[in-house]
Scaffold this motif. Structure first.
Motif, PDB file in Angstrom:
ATOM      1  N   ARG A  29       0.852  -1.199   0.000  1.00 14.13           N
ATOM      2  CA  ARG A  29       0.000   0.000   0.000  1.00 14.13           C
ATOM      3  C   ARG A  29       0.878   1.236   0.000  1.00 14.13           C
ATOM      4  O   ARG A  29       1.914   1.278   0.658  1.00 14.13           O
ATOM      5  N   PHE A  30       0.454   2.248  -0.740  1.00 14.85           N
ATOM      6  CA  PHE A  30       1.128   3.538  -0.696  1.00 14.85           C
ATOM      7  C   PHE A  30       0.584   4.362   0.459  1.00 14.85           C
ATOM      8  O   PHE A  30      -0.615   4.296   0.778  1.00 14.85           O
ATOM      9  N   ASN A  33      -1.011  10.952  -0.191  1.00 17.71           N
ATOM     10  CA  ASN A  33      -0.597  12.350  -0.122  1.00 17.71           C
ATOM     11  C   ASN A  33      -1.816  13.207  -0.433  1.00 17.71           C
ATOM     12  O   ASN A  33      -2.222  13.317  -1.594  1.00 17.71           O
ATOM     13  N   ALA A 267       3.034   1.030 -10.826  1.00 15.46           N
ATOM     14  CA  ALA A 267       3.523   2.009  -9.859  1.00 15.46           C
ATOM     15  C   ALA A 267       4.221   1.325  -8.684  1.00 15.46           C
ATOM     16  O   ALA A 267       5.292   1.764  -8.233  1.00 15.46           O
ATOM     17  N   LYS A 268       3.639   0.250  -8.172  1.00 19.06           N
ATOM     18  CA  LYS A 268       4.221  -0.448  -7.028  1.00 19.06           C
ATOM     19  C   LYS A 268       5.563  -1.082  -7.393  1.00 19.06           C
ATOM     20  O   LYS A 268       6.510  -1.058  -6.590  1.00 19.06           O
ATOM     21  N   ALA A 271       8.118   1.625  -7.500  1.00 24.28           N
ATOM     22  CA  ALA A 271       8.428   2.086  -6.155  1.00 24.28           C
ATOM     23  C   ALA A 271       9.335   1.112  -5.416  1.00 24.28           C
ATOM     24  O   ALA A 271      10.056   1.508  -4.492  1.00 24.28           O
ATOM     25  N   ALA A 309      -2.033   7.272 -10.204  1.00 24.03           N
ATOM     26  CA  ALA A 309      -1.213   6.975  -9.027  1.00 24.03           C
ATOM     27  C   ALA A 309      -0.151   8.052  -8.826  1.00 24.03           C
ATOM     28  O   ALA A 309       0.082   8.515  -7.691  1.00 24.03           O
ATOM     29  N   LEU A 313       0.082  10.717  -5.626  1.00 23.02           N
ATOM     30  CA  LEU A 313       1.254  10.668  -4.759  1.00 23.02           C
ATOM     31  C   LEU A 313       2.116  11.927  -4.866  1.00 23.02           C
ATOM     32  O   LEU A 313       3.053  12.109  -4.092  1.00 23.02           O
ATOM     33  N   PHE A 321       9.199   7.691  -7.740  1.00 23.97           N
ATOM     34  CA  PHE A 321       8.541   6.629  -6.967  1.00 23.97           C
ATOM     35  C   PHE A 321       9.461   6.102  -5.865  1.00 23.97           C
ATOM     36  O   PHE A 321       8.997   5.592  -4.851  1.00 23.97           O
ATOM     37  N   VAL A 324       8.682   7.611  -2.452  1.00 28.43           N
ATOM     38  CA  VAL A 324       7.319   7.533  -1.924  1.00 28.43           C
ATOM     39  C   VAL A 324       7.248   6.469  -0.830  1.00 28.43           C
ATOM     40  O   VAL A 324       7.673   5.329  -1.044  1.00 28.43           O
ATOM     41  N   MET A 326       5.812   3.501   1.392  1.00 25.53           N
ATOM     42  CA  MET A 326       4.905   2.399   1.094  1.00 25.53           C
ATOM     43  C   MET A 326       4.951   1.384   2.226  1.00 25.53           C
ATOM     44  O   MET A 326       5.969   1.233   2.913  1.00 25.53           O
TER      45      MET A 326
END
Length: 350
Positions: A29-30, A33, A267-268, A271, A309, A313, A321, A324, A326
């Protein structure tokens, strides 16, 4: 069974083994923001992958070729790559190196996408001469060398001798005129394997984790006596990216393939340190079930989801990324703890 029939079996069974509804990316999970201070329209999806500059972090990863019926599939994939500016890899070209009659099932991608970034593909059992021939066949910009030990062991007609793989990879890397990418086909990579590849100067590594097309299940569907206890062999894509963390500052680029379902998964993966992501099964399904127009729209949707995403963020560039925060949970977190991979810093990045 000849190679052409095997290729068609692989496609049929890959489509029959539906994509998992959940996978290891759901354990990430992010941290949101609520004040991103950013505009959706100003985002940049360009990415550096070794010496390549890509317009998108999404690659059409290796799938097929080697049978007359696969020519149409590769043709459609090449059109998508051309229209959306995506890099693309073909499936293993060993079939065409042994039987020139199926060469067109691979070379069609260059005909449809004359200026795109294309990767040739061979197995780690290949010789330098075969590697050079595969690159020439596509006028390729790079070369994938795939690792698929468990698939070969389960394949009724598969290889059983894997001696000398690292030495062959190094010889190919030293003698082919294009950058080399070594990829797993869906069983993941541990840090020990990654370290060996970096030590011999491999510039791109695709950790190819479990979560997408399951080639253990595909080969078990082809066996008269299946070995289902190996269906869940290997590391997930998230686990493999965690394994790669200690090697991400050593100059090689990393690709995350295996279970990428949508833009949020992209995105994950970014990151967690991937430079790009590969999608194979997802592209196979859309070219087999959708028109070209609808397939192009699906790619647009994946890019839109990634942009959503990024906007939420507050980041304008893909490399941001890495800053960020997570949260990692579930089996992926437990795995990291047992492998003594420090993930606490992920939750507190700024």
């Amino acid at each position: 069974m000849d190679r052409s029939q095997r290729k068609m079996d692989h496609i049929q069974h890959a489509l029959a083994t539906n994509e998992q509804q959940t996978n290891s990316f759901d354990e990430i999970r992010f941290v949101p923001n609520s004040l991103p201070n950013i505009y959706y329209g100003n985002l940049n999806l360009d990415v550096n992958l070794a010496s390549f500059r890509l317009a998108s972090p999404i690659l059409i990863n290796a799938m097929t070729g080697g049978a007359a019926a696969t020519t149409t599939i590769n043709q459609k994939l090449a059109i998508i790559a051309r229209e959306k500016g995506l890099a693309m890899a073909v499936g293993s070209q060993m079939a065409a190196l042994r039987d020139p009659s199926v060469r067109d099932s691979y070379s069609v991608v260059r005909k449809e996408n004359p200026h795109g970034i294309l990767f040739a593909n061979i197995g780690a059992e290949a010789t330098v001469e075969q590697a050079l021939a595969a690159v020439e066949m596509l006028e390729a910009d790079g070369l994938q060398i795939h690792l698929n030990v468990m698939q070969e062991l389960l394949m009724p007609e598969g290889d059983r001798d894997f001696t000398g793989y690292l030495e062959r990879i190094q010889r190919i890397r030293d003698q082919v005129p294009v950058p080399v990418l070594v990829k797993e086909v869906g069983f993941g990579m541990a840090k020990e394997t990654i370290g060996k590849l970096i030590d011999i100067g491999i510039p791109m590594i695709d950790i190819g984790g479990r979560g997408g097309t399951n080639f253990a299940k595909v080969e078990n569907m082809r066996r008269s006596t299946p070995l289902p206890m190996f269906d869940d062999w290997g590391l997930t894509t998230v686990e493999s990216l965690l394994e790669a963390r200690d090697w991400m500052e050593h100059g090689s680029s990393f690709i995350a393939t295996g279970g990428i379902r949508h833009g949020l998964d992209v995105a994950k993966a970014l990151a967690l340190g991937a430079d790009a992501v590969g999608i194979a099964g997802g592209f196979l399904r859309i070219v087999q079930t959708q028109s070209i127009e609808d397939a192009l729209h699906t790619v647009d949707e994946w890019h839109h989801q990634l942009r959503v995403a990024m906007t939420a963020l507050g980041i304008k560039r893909l490399k941001d990324f890495l800053h960020v925060p997570m949260i990692l949970s579930g089996r992926s977190y437990d795995y990291a703890q047992q492998r003594q991979i420090d993930v606490s810093s992920l939750a507190n990045r700024d």
